[in-house]
Design a protein around this motif. Structure first.
Motif, mmCIF file in Angstrom:
data_model
loop_
_atom_site.group_PDB
_atom_site.id
_atom_site.type_symbol
_atom_site.label_atom_id
_atom_site.label_comp_id
_atom_site.label_asym_id
_atom_site.label_seq_id
_atom_site.Cartn_x
_atom_site.Cartn_y
_atom_site.Cartn_z
ATOM 1 N N ASP A 208 -10.806 -15.493 -6.334
ATOM 2 C CA ASP A 208 -10.071 -14.355 -5.777
ATOM 3 C C ASP A 208 -10.669 -13.922 -4.440
ATOM 4 N N GLN A 209 -11.676 -14.682 -3.960
ATOM 5 C CA GLN A 209 -12.318 -14.381 -2.688
ATOM 6 C C GLN A 209 -11.828 -15.263 -1.557
ATOM 7 N N ALA A 210 -11.336 -16.447 -1.854
ATOM 8 C CA ALA A 210 -10.938 -17.402 -0.819
ATOM 9 C C ALA A 210 -9.827 -16.832 0.055
ATOM 10 N N LEU A 211 -10.039 -16.903 1.369
ATOM 11 C CA LEU A 211 -9.049 -16.441 2.331
ATOM 12 C C LEU A 211 -8.469 -17.583 3.156
ATOM 13 N N TYR A 212 -9.316 -18.587 3.450
ATOM 14 C CA TYR A 212 -8.890 -19.684 4.309
ATOM 15 C C TYR A 212 -9.330 -21.021 3.732
ATOM 16 N N MET A 213 -8.477 -22.025 3.921
ATOM 17 C CA MET A 213 -8.794 -23.399 3.571
ATOM 18 C C MET A 213 -8.925 -24.191 4.860
ATOM 19 N N VAL A 214 -9.966 -24.999 4.964
ATOM 20 C CA VAL A 214 -10.191 -25.850 6.134
ATOM 21 C C VAL A 214 -10.196 -27.296 5.670
ATOM 22 N N TYR A 215 -9.407 -28.151 6.347
ATOM 23 C CA TYR A 215 -9.293 -29.548 5.920
ATOM 24 C C TYR A 215 -8.834 -30.410 7.092
ATOM 25 N N PRO A 216 -9.100 -31.715 7.042
ATOM 26 C CA PRO A 216 -8.654 -32.604 8.119
ATOM 27 C C PRO A 216 -7.175 -32.948 7.975
ATOM 28 N N GLY A 272 -4.953 -24.995 14.209
ATOM 29 C CA GLY A 272 -5.720 -26.227 14.232
ATOM 30 C C GLY A 272 -6.532 -26.393 15.494
ATOM 31 N N ALA A 273 -7.540 -27.252 15.398
ATOM 32 C CA ALA A 273 -8.376 -27.616 16.534
ATOM 33 C C ALA A 273 -8.736 -29.089 16.405
ATOM 34 N N GLU A 274 -9.278 -29.650 17.469
ATOM 35 C CA GLU A 274 -9.624 -31.064 17.461
ATOM 36 C C GLU A 274 -10.777 -31.367 16.509
ATOM 37 N N SER A 275 -11.759 -30.480 16.424
ATOM 38 C CA SER A 275 -12.976 -30.768 15.669
ATOM 39 C C SER A 275 -13.162 -29.814 14.498
ATOM 40 N N PHE A 276 -13.949 -30.274 13.541
ATOM 41 C CA PHE A 276 -14.313 -29.438 12.389
ATOM 42 C C PHE A 276 -15.071 -28.194 12.840
ATOM 43 N N GLU A 277 -16.026 -28.381 13.768
ATOM 44 C CA GLU A 277 -16.845 -27.255 14.219
ATOM 45 C C GLU A 277 -15.980 -26.166 14.851
ATOM 46 N N SER A 278 -15.011 -26.567 15.645
ATOM 47 C CA SER A 278 -14.140 -25.586 16.293
ATOM 48 C C SER A 278 -13.244 -24.875 15.286
#
Length: 290
Positions: A208-216, A272-278
Motif C-alpha cells: 500500500d506504499q508503492a507509488l511508482y514502478m520503474v522498468y525497461p 520515460g528517459a534513456e537511462s535507468f539512472e535518469s
C-alpha cells in the motif's frame, strides 16, 4: 485409428459444449466425435458431453441438464458441461498446475458456466465469449451444416483456451517476480523491475506504499509508471508532477533538469528517459512534488 468416442448433442451449439470439446483436444490426441441425441449411440460413447441427463465423471458422463443440475461452486455459480470437464481435466490440461487451472476457471470457465446456466449475477454485460461462440451457428439464411460450423467454433475456442492458459501461467509467474522486487526495494514507494512484468494485481495485493514502478521498455529506454489507487482505476496514488504534462525531449529536459528525459504523458501516469539512472531521478523529483 481413433481410440475414443466422444458424444455431444447435435444441432444448435453453445459455448459450454464447444469449449468442452476444445478442452478435450488438449487431453486426447485424437478422438471420434459424434454429435447426436440418439440415446443408443450416446450410451456406447466413452465420454458424453452436455447430453444424456447424467453426471458421473468416473463413467465419463458430463451433462448438467438433469433435475438438480450437476452442482455449483462455492460462489454459487453452477457447473455447465465445460465446468465439469474442467474439474476432471483442468489440472492435466494446465500441465499439472492447480493454480493455473483455478485461475482459468475463475477467468473463463466459470463465466461460460454462469451464462449457460442463466446465473447472470456478477457476470459482465456486453458481448460475451458465449455470444461469440453462438454466432458460429448458421443463420436461417445460410446453407452451412451445423457440424461444420461446430468444428469451426471448436477451433476458435481451442485457440482462446490456449491463450487463457498462457495468460494465467504468465500472471502467476509474474507474481513471484514482482513480490521479490517489492521486498528488495530500497524505497518502498519506488519498485524497480529488471524486466517489464505484469505488476498491478501483485502490487495492490502486497504494497500500500508503492507509488511508482520503474522498468525497461522493449526498446531499451526506461519508464516510470504510476500505481493506480486500485486495478482498473484511472486515478493514481500519486501522479507525476503537473508541470511535466505532455512535454517531450528538450521541453521535458528543461523542466526536469534531466538531460535524457524523453516524454511524459499528458495524463501524468507514465514518463520515460534513456537511462535507468535518469528515470530514478524522475522518480525522486516526483516523490518530492506537491
Amino acid at each position: 485409428m481413433n481410440d475414443i468416442t466422444i458424444a455431444t448433442h447435435n444441432g444448435n451449439f453453445h459455448a459450454d459444449d464447444v469449449f468442452s470439446i476444445a478442452a478435450l483436444k488438449h487431453v486426447f490426441p485424437a478422438f471420434n466425435l459424434i454429435r447426436t441425441r440418439d440415446l443408443d449411440i450416446i450410451a456406447k460413447a466413452d465420454l458424453v458431453i452436455d447430453v444424456g441427463g447424467e453426471y458421473d465423471a468416473e463413467a465419463g458422463r458430463f451433462d448438467h441438464h438433469q433435475r438438480g443440475g450437476a452442482g455449483a461452486r462455492e460462489n454459487g455459480i453452477p457447473y455447465s458441461s465445460f465446468g465439469l470437464i474442467w474439474q476432471k481435466y483442468g489440472v492435466e490440461i494446465c500441465q499439472g498446475s492447480e493454480e493455473v487451472a483455478n485461475s482459468v476457471d475463475a477467468g473463463l470457465v466459470s463465466t461460460i458456466d454462469a451464462i449457460d446456466c442463466g446465473h447472470v449475477e456478477g457476470v459482465a454485460q456486453g458481448i460475451s465469449l458465449s455470444q461469440t461462440i453462438s454466432m458460429f451457428n448458421p443463420t436461417w439464411q445460410e446453407d452451412s451444416h451445423f457440424d461444420t460450423c461446430f468444428d469451426e467454433a471448436v477451433d476458435f475456442a481451442a485457440r482462446v483456451l490456449t491463450r487463457f492458459i498462457a495468460s494465467a501461467a504468465g500472471g502467476i509467474s509474474a507474481r513471484s517476480i514482482v513480490a521479490e522486487a517489492i521486498e528488495k526495494a530500497e524505497d518502498p514507494r519506488v519498485i524497480v523491475l529488471e524486466k517489464y512484468t505484469p505488476w498491478k494485481r501483485t502490487v495492490h495485493a502486497l504494497s500500500d506504499q508503492a507509488l511508482y514502478m520503474v522498468y525497461p521498455s522493449d526498446s531499451g529506454q526506461w519508464r516510470i509508471q504510476t500505481v493506480p489507487v486500485e486495478p482498473g482505476s484511472f486515478e493514481d496514488r500519486k501522479s507525476l508532477p503537473q508541470p511535466w504534462a505532455g512535454l517531450s525531449n528538450q521541453a521535458l529536459q528543461e523542466a526536469t533538469g534531466i538531460e535524457d528525459a524523453m516524454f511524459c504523458h499528458n495524463g501524468l501516469f507514465i514518463a520515460g528517459a534513456e537511462s535507468f539512472e535518469s528515470t530514478m531521478k524522475m522518480a525522486a523529483i516526483a516523490l518530492q512534488a506537491e
